[in-house]
Scaffold this motif. Structure first.
Motif, short mmCIF file in Angstrom:
data_model
loop_
_atom_site.label_atom_id
_atom_site.label_comp_id
_atom_site.label_asym_id
_atom_site.label_seq_id
_atom_site.Cartn_x
_atom_site.Cartn_y
_atom_site.Cartn_z
N THR A 137 12.24 31.03 40.91
CA THR A 137 11.59 29.73 41.09
C THR A 137 11.12 29.53 42.52
O THR A 137 10.06 28.93 42.76
CB THR A 137 12.57 28.61 40.68
OG1 THR A 137 13.06 28.85 39.35
CG2 THR A 137 11.89 27.26 40.71
N LEU B 105 9.54 21.16 35.77
CA LEU B 105 8.82 20.77 36.97
C LEU B 105 7.38 20.34 36.66
O LEU B 105 6.86 19.39 37.25
CB LEU B 105 8.82 21.92 37.98
CG LEU B 105 10.18 22.29 38.57
CD1 LEU B 105 10.03 23.50 39.49
CD2 LEU B 105 10.79 21.12 39.33
N LEU C 94 7.31 28.60 43.54
CA LEU C 94 6.96 27.44 44.35
C LEU C 94 6.33 27.84 45.68
O LEU C 94 5.42 27.15 46.19
CB LEU C 94 8.21 26.58 44.58
CG LEU C 94 8.80 25.88 43.36
CD1 LEU C 94 10.07 25.14 43.72
CD2 LEU C 94 7.79 24.92 42.75
N ILE D 87 3.61 22.06 42.85
CA ILE D 87 3.85 22.42 41.45
C ILE D 87 2.51 22.67 40.73
O ILE D 87 2.41 23.57 39.88
CB ILE D 87 4.66 21.32 40.75
CG1 ILE D 87 6.04 21.21 41.41
CG2 ILE D 87 4.81 21.61 39.26
CD1 ILE D 87 6.88 20.07 40.88
N SER E 135 5.71 16.62 37.40
CA SER E 135 4.64 16.50 38.39
C SER E 135 3.39 15.81 37.85
O SER E 135 2.52 15.42 38.65
CB SER E 135 4.24 17.89 38.89
OG SER E 135 3.66 18.65 37.84
N ASN F 109 4.20 17.39 44.22
CA ASN F 109 3.34 17.48 43.04
C ASN F 109 2.23 18.50 43.24
O ASN F 109 1.92 19.29 42.32
CB ASN F 109 2.73 16.11 42.74
CG ASN F 109 3.77 15.04 42.47
OD1 ASN F 109 4.58 14.73 43.32
ND2 ASN F 109 3.74 14.45 41.28
#
Length: 546
Positions: free
Chosen positions: A212, A360, A216, A264, A364, A261
């Motif tokens: 992850t 996620l 990201l 993501i 977002s 946001n």
């Protein structure tokens, strides 16, 4: 909030030891403290905006300011609300840092002052639930209080979001407090939680966190590059808004709150499905199809409509790199003794990573009112499915390779090292040959130069001690004999004769030549023999005693 730590110095006055507090009461106090501090901070920010902006925008008087601050507090927990134009579900994830930090600190405080401080996993769950339950109830009450004809917060979302956030952040704080009480230093609550988990769940969590983090990171890199390319458009939109000094400061806070946001959304772009900026729009590596967008500076980083830029080809490699990292971390945290099981654990970590990516993506995005802005952000199920497949396959391959390398290294490392071989003795033990070689070396030397002395022949190794050599604690050998019957036919009574038993003298170590075999001592049975003389049995010795 500080707990009482009893201390006593030698020769000083001891402080009274504070009794352990009830867990339920301590959880309620901690939840009220978190709600109060969070509302105080957001009320201050709202009051600054109320002074700088037209006062009618936030409602009439100070009650309107407080109601707006409560709505901001609910938005920080990702609880949506409804307006006259429609429902608003696209909320800034950056505001969750404030309540999350307060709940994290409260979880550590609760476990230090209650009676569950000595427990581990069970204590963490008890503290998390004791903190989350009253926190969720307070969130629901605030959602009912903040309702107005213009804004209607969702009460059930406030209860659910408050409970989950308090459960997660408070549990991390409690785990860190437990590990710190055991004398171990940890940098974060996640690291402390990993110490409390069993081996296999810990390895899966490590793999999911690693994968992850790579996803990201790729999303943040894409967002930063795109914003740098379209920096002029962002400045133009900022000039059109003309927020002023105070409004510019508040706008900067809003942009920072929406920064997670954007990261993501970049992650969803790298995975493949991309995201939408309104109904009928799509921003993905397959192409960019957008229409008019809201006037917001971060949205200026969107690419131009048309084919996707060449950067998309490099972005599509991010999920596979994330899978390789996740599979490697999973197996390095706990290798599998079976070769066939390693790919399964790697694929499972990839599937869990896809589930995290879906959550996620759902957080977002969301609706931003009605009409064309009813769809904003990535699709949760598409992002989760593609991430599970891409990350899972690459994680399975990486896990198999890593596990094979670790097992192979462990097998080769367990082999004992070869003992050092002794140097072979020189075969030329004849003194005549040694002298002849010395004379030849002296003749070969140059005139006026001293001949180098010849090396002495290697000494033969000392023979091993004679295995027959022993020390007998009893020098006499007892033999039971009997005389045959005499002339009268009456047999004589048996009597015991003590014969001196020979001692083995210590053998003198002599150098043995290779051609001559080493002599061995005669066995013990050949030291004497039995013979009958004149009707009696005697034990004779082969050699006379010393």
């Amino acid at each position: 909030m500080s707990d009482v730590i009893p201390q006593a110095a030698n020769g000083g006055v001891e402080r009274p030891v504070a009794a352990a507090r009830p867990l339920a009461v301590t959880g309620i106090v901690a939840a009220a403290w978190c709600v109060g501090i969070g509302l105080a901070v957001l009320t201050t920010v709202t009051l600054i905006g109320w002074i700088a902006a037209p006062r009618t925008a936030l409602g009439p008087g100070l009650p309107g300011v407080f109601r707006t601050a409560v709505n901001f507090w609910l938005v920080a927990h990702h609880a949506g609300f409804s307006l006259k134009v429609g429902r608003v579900g696209m909320l800034p994830l950056g505001l969750m840092v404030l309540p999350g930090a307060l709940l994290y600190r409260s979880g550590g405080w609760v476990i230090r002052v209650t009676e569950v401080r000595g427990r581990q996993r069970i204590g963490v769950m008890q503290v998390a639930v004791a903190l989350a339950a009253p926190y969720a109830i307070l969130a629901g009450m605030l959602a009912l209080t903040a309702r107005s004809p213009v804004v209607t917060p969702s009460a059930w979302q406030a209860v659910l979001a408050g409970f989950l956030l308090a459960l997660f952040a408070g549990g991390l704080g409690a785990a860190r407090a437990i590990v710190a009480a055991r004398g171990k230093r940890v940098r974060s609550g996640l690291g402390a939680l990993l110490r409390l988990l069993p081996d296999r769940p810990r390895s899966l969590v490590v793999g999911v966190v690693g994968a992850t983090a790579v996803l990201l990171g790729s999303g943040a890199l894409l967002a930063a590059i795109s914003l740098a390319i379209h920096l002029s458009e962002a400045k133009a939109s900022y000039v059109q808004l003309a927020p002023g000094i105070v409004g510019g400061f508040l706008l900067l806070l809003v942009e920072l709150a929406f920064l997670p946001n954007a990261v993501i959304w970049g992650m969803a772009y790298a995975i493949g499905p991309g995201f939408a900026v309104g109904s009928g729009t799509s921003v993905s590596p397959t192409g960019v199809f957008i229409d008019a967008i809201p006037l917001f500076p971060p949205l200026s980083a969107l690419p131009e409509p048309g084919p996707a830029p060449a950067l998309s080809l490099f972005a599509l490699a991010a999920p596979f790199v994330a899978g390789a990292v996740g599979g490697t971390f999973t197996i390095r945290a706990m290798p599998s003794p079976v070769y066939e099981a390693a790919p399964l654990w790697g694929f499972l970590s990839g599937a869990l990573t896809g589930w995290v990516a879906a959550v996620l993506a759902a957080l977002s995005g969301g609706p931003l009112g009605g009409g064309r802005l009813a769809i904003m952000g990535p699709s949760a199920w598409q992002v989760g499915l593609l991430a599970a497949l891409e990350v899972g396959v690459s994680a399975a391959i990486a896990a198999w390779v890593t596990n094979w390398a670790l097992l192979r290294r462990a097998i080769t490392g367990d082999k004992p090292a070869k003992p050092p071989t002794a140097p072979k003795p020189s075969r030329s033990t004849n003194p005549r040959k040694a002298a002849k070689s010395g004379r030849q070396a002296a003749k070969a030397a140059k005139p006026g130069q001293r001949a180098a002395p010849s090396k002495p022949a290697a000494k033969p190794p000392a023979p091993a001690p004679n295995p027959v050599e022993f020390v007998d604690p009893e020098p006499m050998l007892s033999v039971r004999v009997s005389r045959r019957s005499g002339g009268d036919g009456v047999p004589a009574e048996p009597r015991e004769v003590r014969v001196p038993r020979p001692r083995a003298e210590p053998a003198v170590a002599e150098p043995a030549t290779p051609a001559t075999p080493r002599a061995t001592a005669p066995p013990q049975e050949e030291l004497g023999k039995v013979e009958t003389r004149g009707g009696a049995i005697y034990v004779l010795k082969s050699d006379p005693p010393d």
